[in-house]
Design a protein around this motif. Structure first.
Motif, PDB file in Angstrom:
ATOM      1  N   LEU A  42       0.830  -1.209   0.000  1.00 24.27           N
ATOM      2  CA  LEU A  42       0.000   0.000   0.000  1.00 24.27           C
ATOM      3  C   LEU A  42       0.861   1.255   0.000  1.00 24.27           C
ATOM      4  N   ALA A  43       1.933   1.237   0.777  1.00 23.85           N
ATOM      5  CA  ALA A  43       2.835   2.394   0.819  1.00 23.85           C
ATOM      6  C   ALA A  43       3.436   2.655  -0.562  1.00 23.85           C
ATOM      7  N   THR A  44       3.803   1.603  -1.266  1.00 26.76           N
ATOM      8  CA  THR A  44       4.369   1.759  -2.612  1.00 26.76           C
ATOM      9  C   THR A  44       3.332   2.336  -3.565  1.00 26.76           C
ATOM     10  N   ILE A  45       2.121   1.820  -3.519  1.00 27.89           N
ATOM     11  CA  ILE A  45       1.046   2.322  -4.385  1.00 27.89           C
ATOM     12  C   ILE A  45       0.800   3.798  -4.113  1.00 27.89           C
ATOM     13  N   ILE A  46       0.694   4.152  -2.846  1.00 20.92           N
ATOM     14  CA  ILE A  46       0.440   5.551  -2.476  1.00 20.92           C
ATOM     15  C   ILE A  46       1.598   6.433  -2.918  1.00 20.92           C
ATOM     16  N   TRP A  47       2.815   5.986  -2.671  1.00 19.87           N
ATOM     17  CA  TRP A  47       4.016   6.759  -3.017  1.00 19.87           C
ATOM     18  C   TRP A  47       4.081   7.050  -4.512  1.00 19.87           C
ATOM     19  N   ILE A  48       3.758   6.062  -5.341  1.00 18.45           N
ATOM     20  CA  ILE A  48       3.793   6.240  -6.795  1.00 18.45           C
ATOM     21  C   ILE A  48       2.834   7.340  -7.241  1.00 18.45           C
ATOM     22  N   CYS A  49       1.722   7.485  -6.530  1.00 16.40           N
ATOM     23  CA  CYS A  49       0.682   8.452  -6.925  1.00 16.40           C
ATOM     24  C   CYS A  49       0.695   9.712  -6.064  1.00 16.40           C
ATOM     25  N   SER A  50       1.799   9.977  -5.396  1.00 15.41           N
ATOM     26  CA  SER A  50       1.885  11.129  -4.496  1.00 15.41           C
ATOM     27  C   SER A  50       3.134  11.956  -4.790  1.00 15.41           C
ATOM     28  N   THR A  51       3.112  13.186  -4.316  1.00 13.84           N
ATOM     29  CA  THR A  51       4.258  14.087  -4.453  1.00 13.84           C
ATOM     30  C   THR A  51       4.660  14.577  -3.073  1.00 13.84           C
ATOM     31  N   GLY A  52       5.953  14.636  -2.816  1.00 13.27           N
ATOM     32  CA  GLY A  52       6.453  15.218  -1.579  1.00 13.27           C
ATOM     33  C   GLY A  52       6.544  14.262  -0.406  1.00 13.27           C
ATOM     34  N   TRP A  53       6.379  12.980  -0.663  1.00 15.69           N
ATOM     35  CA  TRP A  53       6.466  11.978   0.398  1.00 15.69           C
ATOM     36  C   TRP A  53       7.434  10.882  -0.013  1.00 15.69           C
ATOM     37  N   SER A  54       8.143  10.343   0.966  1.00 14.88           N
ATOM     38  CA  SER A  54       8.966   9.170   0.688  1.00 14.88           C
ATOM     39  C   SER A  54       8.127   7.922   0.976  1.00 14.88           C
ATOM     40  N   GLU A  55       8.477   6.852   0.337  1.00 15.19           N
ATOM     41  CA  GLU A  55       7.787   5.587   0.561  1.00 15.19           C
ATOM     42  C   GLU A  55       7.902   5.160   2.023  1.00 15.19           C
ATOM     43  N   GLN A  56       9.068   5.379   2.623  1.00 14.77           N
ATOM     44  CA  GLN A  56       9.282   4.986   4.018  1.00 14.77           C
ATOM     45  C   GLN A  56       8.456   5.824   4.979  1.00 14.77           C
ATOM     46  N   ASP A  57       8.293   7.113   4.697  1.00 11.22           N
ATOM     47  CA  ASP A  57       7.457   7.955   5.559  1.00 11.22           C
ATOM     48  C   ASP A  57       5.993   7.531   5.492  1.00 11.22           C
ATOM     49  N   ILE A  58       5.536   7.186   4.305  1.00 12.54           N
ATOM     50  CA  ILE A  58       4.155   6.717   4.151  1.00 12.54           C
ATOM     51  C   ILE A  58       3.980   5.410   4.916  1.00 12.54           C
ATOM     52  N   LEU A  59       4.923   4.492   4.762  1.00 13.97           N
ATOM     53  CA  LEU A  59       4.851   3.203   5.459  1.00 13.97           C
ATOM     54  C   LEU A  59       4.838   3.402   6.968  1.00 13.97           C
ATOM     55  N   LYS A  60       5.651   4.298   7.470  1.00 16.09           N
ATOM     56  CA  LYS A  60       5.697   4.558   8.917  1.00 16.09           C
ATOM     57  C   LYS A  60       4.324   4.995   9.419  1.00 16.09           C
ATOM     58  N   ILE A  61       3.668   5.893   8.701  1.00 12.96           N
ATOM     59  CA  ILE A  61       2.343   6.369   9.116  1.00 12.96           C
ATOM     60  C   ILE A  61       1.324   5.243   9.016  1.00 12.96           C
ATOM     61  N   LEU A  62       1.386   4.462   7.954  1.00  8.76           N
ATOM     62  CA  LEU A  62       0.448   3.337   7.828  1.00  8.76           C
ATOM     63  C   LEU A  62       0.614   2.363   8.996  1.00  8.76           C
ATOM     64  N   LYS A  63       1.848   2.084   9.369  1.00 11.87           N
ATOM     65  CA  LYS A  63       2.095   1.178  10.492  1.00 11.87           C
ATOM     66  C   LYS A  63       1.565   1.755  11.794  1.00 11.87           C
ATOM     67  N   GLU A  64       1.724   3.047  11.989  1.00 18.70           N
ATOM     68  CA  GLU A  64       1.229   3.695  13.215  1.00 18.70           C
ATOM     69  C   GLU A  64      -0.299   3.643  13.296  1.00 18.70           C
ATOM     70  N   GLU A  65      -0.954   3.694  12.147  1.00 23.01           N
ATOM     71  CA  GLU A  65      -2.411   3.757  12.099  1.00 23.01           C
ATOM     72  C   GLU A  65      -3.078   2.403  11.913  1.00 23.01           C
ATOM     73  N   ALA A  66      -2.297   1.367  11.631  1.00 23.05           N
ATOM     74  CA  ALA A  66      -2.856   0.037  11.357  1.00 23.05           C
ATOM     75  C   ALA A  66      -3.413  -0.594  12.620  1.00 23.05           C
ATOM     76  N   ASP A  67      -4.377  -1.457  12.391  1.00 28.19           N
ATOM     77  CA  ASP A  67      -4.948  -2.241  13.480  1.00 28.19           C
ATOM     78  C   ASP A  67      -4.070  -3.472  13.681  1.00 28.19           C
ATOM     79  N   LEU A  68      -3.604  -3.650  14.874  1.00 22.36           N
ATOM     80  CA  LEU A  68      -2.712  -4.781  15.161  1.00 22.36           C
ATOM     81  C   LEU A  68      -3.480  -6.068  15.283  1.00 22.36           C
TER      82      LEU A  68
END
Length: 68
Positions: A42-68
C-alpha cells in the motif's frame, strides 16, 4: 497488520496522498487493501501516486495507524 479502507481514505485526505492518481487507480488501491495487501504494498502504491512523500514515511504512518 491491517488497515481499513475508511482509515486509508482518511489518511490519504489528511496527508494529501494520491493526488497524482486517478479515481480508477484509487479504487484499485482500495480493492488491493480489501484483499489483504501488505502495508508495504500500500505504501508503494500511495508513493507512486503522491508528491512530496517518501515511501518509508508513508509506510511509517500506515504502520502507526494500522490495526494490530
Amino acid at each position: 497488520m491491517e488497515i481499513t479502507n475508511n482509515k486509508l481514505y482518511l489518511l490519504c485526505n489528511k496527508n494529501q496522498w494520491f493526488t497524482n492518481g486517478d479515481n480508477a487507480q484509487y479504487e484499485m488501491m482500495f480493492k488491493k487493501n480489501k484483499t489483504g495487501a501488505s502495508l508495504e504494498t500500500l505504501a508503494t502504491i500511495i508513493w507512486i501516486c503522491s508528491t512530496g512523500w517518501s515511501e518509508q514515511d508513508i509506510l511509517k504512518i500506515l504502520k502507526e495507524e494500522a490495526d494490530l
